[in-house]
Enzyme design. Structure first.
Site, short mmCIF file in Angstrom:
data_model
loop_
_atom_site.label_atom_id
_atom_site.label_comp_id
_atom_site.label_asym_id
_atom_site.label_seq_id
_atom_site.Cartn_x
_atom_site.Cartn_y
_atom_site.Cartn_z
N GLU C 60 -5.86 3.87 0.45
CA GLU C 60 -5.87 5.14 1.17
C GLU C 60 -7.15 5.93 0.97
O GLU C 60 -7.68 6.53 1.91
CB GLU C 60 -4.67 6.01 0.75
CG GLU C 60 -3.34 5.55 1.31
CD GLU C 60 -2.68 4.45 0.50
OE1 GLU C 60 -3.29 4.00 -0.50
OE2 GLU C 60 -1.56 4.03 0.83
N HIS C 129 7.92 9.59 -3.52
CA HIS C 129 7.85 9.25 -2.10
C HIS C 129 8.39 10.36 -1.20
O HIS C 129 8.69 10.10 -0.03
CB HIS C 129 8.65 7.97 -1.81
CG HIS C 129 7.89 6.71 -2.10
ND1 HIS C 129 7.29 6.47 -3.30
CD2 HIS C 129 7.62 5.62 -1.33
CE1 HIS C 129 6.71 5.28 -3.26
NE2 HIS C 129 6.89 4.75 -2.08
C1 LIG Z 1 -0.45 4.22 -2.59
C2 LIG Z 1 0.61 3.55 -1.80
N1 LIG Z 1 0.35 3.12 -0.55
C3 LIG Z 1 1.28 2.52 0.19
C4 LIG Z 1 2.54 2.30 -0.31
C5 LIG Z 1 3.59 1.60 0.54
N2 LIG Z 1 3.82 0.25 0.07
C6 LIG Z 1 4.77 -0.02 -0.83
S1 LIG Z 1 4.79 -1.61 -1.30
C7 LIG Z 1 3.52 -2.00 -0.28
C8 LIG Z 1 3.01 -3.41 -0.23
C9 LIG Z 1 2.60 -3.91 -1.57
O1 LIG Z 1 2.31 -5.26 -1.54
P1 LIG Z 1 2.01 -6.11 -2.84
O2 LIG Z 1 1.14 -5.32 -3.75
O3 LIG Z 1 1.51 -7.43 -2.42
O4 LIG Z 1 3.42 -6.26 -3.59
P2 LIG Z 1 4.72 -6.99 -3.09
O5 LIG Z 1 5.48 -5.99 -2.30
O6 LIG Z 1 4.33 -8.18 -2.31
O7 LIG Z 1 5.46 -7.33 -4.33
C10 LIG Z 1 3.10 -0.87 0.42
C11 LIG Z 1 2.02 -0.86 1.41
C12 LIG Z 1 2.80 2.79 -1.60
N3 LIG Z 1 4.00 2.70 -2.16
N4 LIG Z 1 1.83 3.39 -2.33
#
Ligand SMILES: Cc1ncc(C[n+]2csc(CCOP(=O)(O)OP(=O)(O)O)c2C)c(N)n1
Ligand SMILES: Cc1ncc(C[n+]2csc(CCOP(=O)(O)OP(=O)(O)O)c2C)c(N)n1
Ligand SMILES: [Mg+2]
Ligand SMILES: [Mg+2]
Lengths: 325, 337, 325, 337
Positions: C60, C129
């Site tokens: 972000e 959140h």
């Molecule tokens: C700073 C922030 N940006 C966006 C999100 C929304 N979000 C939650 S999980 C996620 C994807 C994360 O992917 P990854 O790190 O590969 O973990 P996985 O879910 O595959 O275990 C996103 C975009 C968040 N929680 N925090």
């Protein structure tokens, strides 16, 4: 009583607490080998060594988070932001992690961390380097927000902050660092949550904190010469707010002016005024006026910057208005 | 087939191996049943991220820890919590928002905490717990404790800047922390190639900080254990952090509301065919450590444990409305209203 | 008039503006191939292609900064935060770079960027959140802060935001996305800086924005049944604030209640109340009360979370107080 | 001696070379005189960071740009601005906070902007302009413009997380931007070894993103030019970003208030002995492109230009107090007071 500068008072507070408690340590940019960008930590590396006085890379989000992690498992970090303007890159860590973590875990741990550093308009530093983040942090349940206007309060409040088991945002002011004042000898603690009546008075309540205390007291002197007896309250504790001291004063004077460096809209003064109105509306004979900074980014030019700051004439004008003179 | 999975000689004895198998089953079952409660009973709310398919990563790595080591992870945290010893009961109660939940119903699925057992949380802001992990390790080193922190993060999380601030400081100060990237190839709907300029995540996260970077098949529980042990010993020896990239795959959508249309049924099937639990069953069967009856019995036991957890959770009290103001601060909390 | 959901209205606004102006593009996490985490950008990748609908990594701070850079040299980015809670890691970029840059350069460029995304308590998402950042951003000169409560306003305001040459923080509410409403056909623009009287009334002013508009209108109906004629004002523009509409109403009703999801202390309602008091103190027959969220982090538990939210009974109770019933 | 510095064959003709020498002199003189105004006359305030010793980095790299390329840097920005064509007058007026300053007296030393000439600012929050630079490049690519962005940052700035978010996206999207790390060995009082786990900064900033990383002697103006040209051509060819680590040294303290006691007099002397301006004079003398008289004349010219700038700045008006509310927004600004 010893006469100390504000910066020495802060240094004493940290030094004494670090002597008392090995869990307390200081971390931040240039706090160790450089003795602090503003020399607040002067001599501390020499005294405590690099284990407890820790220089960091320019990674505020990272080291704020490291401090929070260390606090979660029982250390008591003091995290220095070179200035609180740089806490903006660590905003998520402070708001989401330090303030929420205890709650989200159902109270499974304490969060004894202090974020401290200079804040406010220090003189021609421009828009990015002159933030006053008090209202941002004051809004957040879980945080304690403190600020001192005198060396004595600086020492006593910082010691209380370090001993607190909750996350504290401790705002200093660069312009105050060299200013001197008496500091009580021996153990000196100022309680969290208590404002201080710096000058008692009957006719109008002047509410302030941090640097503008000086202008506010000067204005009170002027007012005294004009036959108006102003009470000057130094908030010291921004969150929690000492509503008792505030309402007691307003019930007596029926009028109040808030003097601050914060921006006007949604600034700290708005937060304080709103609470006073809701508590003692019927006691007020005039709206609570605010002597805040102007609603503009902070310019480099000296005259322009000065024109934005609370000043004695601006305070007097506001008092004239609330006393309908 | 089993030999395909098992890249290494067994590093465990029979007791441990059976325990690991059981742990994987427990996570799987916990989430299967929780999903039903979410979908049917509407008893669980908010975000809910399943770990199905990734179980060996947590089980193998936590499996080599000592009693007083620490673990911290992101929001996909049920597995790590259960393996750290959190009773399924308090986990399930948390999902149902009950006062008996691990976080008193205040945290929910994304915030499983069991501090006494060294589970220092699920954390929901992507990347934000990476500095925390360095902080735990900082404290361990500061106090001269022989304690290691395992910190899990996703392949998407490595794109948060704070991650790199923390990795640099952890390396600079030789902090005893092991970062385990659970590379399940997706961050929500974003494939790794679309989020990272380089696909080898040790090049992203280990090389720039001069620390060991391991790549391992995260679905091989024993390989996971072996690699983690190496990194943990490195940390205990005062040599600082390591990064482990564990290749894995999640069966479910990113969260319960994600239909995961961004990947093909074929891709999913391919992975499910190599289900790590079934594979490990086969391995242990091949070693003669286990037979079908034993597997059946183990599953029954796990099922019973989860049903008991659900009963406990359902029977538990809702938190009182007054508790809204509890646990905000350690000092008596004065609402600023 | 077409009946659209809030999410469709936002989609239309972006689509129309992107049709008009090639400089406008959308960037954020999962906005393209996933069609948006909350499907606000559904179909836009298909329509505009990956040049103009850009999926980003989870960065972000980085992509907010990229958007700001692109705006500095003449593009007109729409930056989606999956939720505004994640804008906390981009806080520095928004506050320091988007808001200050024009000023610090002496006005050498425009900053036509929109930061948009859902905000508020969407239901059991927990403390990290569920942020409502309106007061944080409202405080900052240079920013425009907007929020809509109906599909029509969502469309018209977002179009104005995209056409604005200043940085706009555009707050949506996840709970509103599926809600439907009539949206004027053809070119529909809602001006920045104008509140909307959603229900005229004589006896008390109810001030609100975003999701709680619904509860506020419901409360107004109840009050009507009780013989109290409430005026309901939807702020829409958080900064600048439409003081004219607010004071005109309060001068008529002499009493006001602010209904919001923000935290009470230093929340948006405090900022609004402070300005109303200072403008028309003598017209007020009662303090301005606030129906805000409780002063606590947002819990996961559903009942607890609901108990924090503005509700019809809480609004009615506040109105009873300001009307001294 | 000169040959020690010049690692490469001349890549410039005489005119350009003389111009570069003059540019370095101009920066040096601008800052020397400004420092006097700060120290003696108290006419300049706030933070003030000098570029003395680092001049060849900006001069050599900007020297290979085309008219419509862009430059962005941090707070140590006087040099970059002057080389981008900002008249010394408006730079000096800005330092004095005058309405005729490049930023109308609102920006000061750290915020030199000259957008028309492609100088997109000095930026004072460490690391915060790295994403902006990627944004400029994004816009150039979006519009199909053949425009490259040069972005300068310090060795300390690489520890800001946002830097790595931007590097990853710049690499992922092949944006036409060149990042030049001015490695002057210190971030305020912190030596590089105390801030970065790895000292080779291309390993920190290029390798993890799979982009070219160059190391170059930043005090050799022609080497700087050559390397930058390579990176710029790479960008123009649509191949994406590069990182250049330019080794250099600052003569002054971090800012005017820093006595720089963290380094030895000997270290400083060592570097000053190899002053890049004098070295380049020698090189050009050796090539027969310049003699002592010409150098003298050039210096006199530069001095006159700076004195004229000071006179202009001193004679200029203060901004009006009303201008406080100007330039806040493009739309008519309504103060929220
Ligand atoms: C700073 C922030 N940006 C966006 C999100 C929304 N979000 C939650 S999980 C996620 C994807 C994360 O992917 P990854 O790190 O590969 O973990 P996985 O879910 O595959 O275990 C996103 C975009 C968040 N929680 N925090
Ligand atoms: C986010 C942030 N943190 C801290 C600072 C204070 N600060 C300004 S410059 C600087 C040192 C930067 O060093 P480097 O990147 O090496 O650049 P140099 O000054 O050597 O050119 C620091 C710590 C800042 N401006 N912004
Ligand atoms: Mg993933
Ligand atoms: Mg440096």
């Amino acid at each position: 009583m010893a006469v100390l500068s504000f910066r020495e008072a802060l240094n004493q507070a940290m030094t004494e607490e670090m002597e008392r408690d090995d869990r307390v340590f200081l971390m931040g940019e240039e706090v160790a080998e450089y003795d602090g960008a503003y020399k607040v930590s002067q001599g501390m590396l020499k005294r405590f060594g690099p284990r407890r006085v820790v220089d960091t890379p320019i990674s505020e989000e990272g080291f704020a988070g490291i401090g929070i992690g260390a606090a979660m498992v029982g250390l008591r970090p003091i995290v220095e932001f070179m200035t609180f303007s740089f806490s903006l890159v660590a905003f998520d860590q402070i708001v989401n992690n330090s303030a929420n973590m205890r709650y989200m875990s159902g109270g499974q741990f304490d969060m004894p961390i202090v974020f401290r550093g200079s804040s406010g308009m220090a003189g021609q530093l421009g828009a990015t380097h002159s933030h006053r983040p008090e209202a941002w942090y004051a809004q957040v349940p879980g945080l304690t927000v403190l600020t001192a206007a005198t060396p004595a309060d600086a020492k006593g409040l910082l010691k209380s902050a370090i001993r607190s088991d909750d996350p504290v945002v401790f705002l200093e002011h660069e312009v105050l660092y060299p200013q001197k004042g008496e500091v009580p000898d021996g153990e000196h603690l100022v309680p969290i949550g208590k404002a201080d009546v710096k000058r008692p008075g009957e006719d109008v309540t002047l509410i302030t904190y941090s640097r503008p205390l000086k202008e506010t007291l000067a204005a009170a002197e002027e007012l005294a010469a004009q036959g108006i007896d102003a009470e000057v309250i130094d908030l010291r504790s921004i969150r929690p707010l000492d509503m008792e001291t505030l309402t007691r004063s307003v019930v007596k004077t029926h009028r109040a002016v808030i003097v601050e460096e914060n921006w006007p809209y949604c600034g700290l003064g708005a937060g304080v005024a709103d609470r006073i109105y809701r508590a003692v509306f019927d006691e007020l004979d005039a709206p609570i006026l605010r002597v805040a900074s102007s609603d503009a980014p902070i310019p480099y030019n000296k005259r322009m910057e000065s024109s934005m700051l609370p000043s004695v004439p601006r305070i007097l004008a506001a008092v004239d208005q609330v006393t309908y003179r | 087939m089993a030999s395909v999975q098992m890249e290494v000689e067994p590093i465990v004895d029979r007791t441990k191996a059976l325990d690991w198998l059981r742990q994987m089953m427990l996570i799987r079952r916990f989430e299967e049943r929780a999903e039903m409660l979410y979908q049917k009973g509407n008893k669980i709310g908010g975000f809910f991220h399943q770990y199905s398919g990734q179980e060996p990563v947590a089980v193998g790595s936590i499996g080599v820890l000592r009693e007083n080591d620490w673990v911290v992870t992101a929001y996909r945290d049920h597995g790590h919590a259960l393996i750290m010893g959190m009773p399924a009961r308090v986990g399930m109660a948390e999902l149902l928002g009950k006062a008996t939940g691990c976080s008193k119903g205040k945290g929910g699925s994304m915030h499983f905490f069991d501090v006494k057992r060294g589970m220092l949380g699920g954390h929901a802001i992507v990347g934000s717990h990476i500095p925390l992990a360095a902080g735990f390790a900082f404290a361990a080193k500061y106090r001269g404790e022989d304690r290691v922190t395992l910190c899990y993060l996703g392949d998407g999380a490595i794109n948060q800047g704070g991650v790199h601030e923390a990795l640099n400081m952890a390396a600079l100060w030789k902090l005893p922390v092991v970062y385990i990237i659970e590379n399940n190839l997706y961050a929500m709907g974003t494939q790794l190639v679309r989020s990272s300029a380089v696909e080898d995540l040790t090049v992203r996260c280990a090389v720039p900080y001069g620390i060991p970077g391991h790549q391992v098949n995260g679905n091989d529980v024993e390989a996971m254990a072996k690699t983690t042990l190496e990194a943990v010993e490195h940390a205990r020896a005062g040599e600082g952090p390591s990064v482990i990239e564990a290749g894995t795959y999640r069966y479910k959508g990113h969260s319960i509301s994600d239909p995961a249309t961004y990947r093909s049924r074929g891709e999913l099937d391919e992975h499910m065919k190599k289900d790590p639990i079934i594979q490990y069953e086969n391995v242990l069967r091949d070693r003669g450590w286990l037979d079908d009856d034993a597997i059946e019995a183990m599953l029954d036991e796990v099922k019973a444990e989860i049903e008991d957890a659900i009963e406990f959770a359902e029977d538990s009290e809702q938190p009182s409305l007054e508790s809204l103001y509890e646990d905000v601060t350690a000092a008596p909390f004065i609402p600023q209203e």
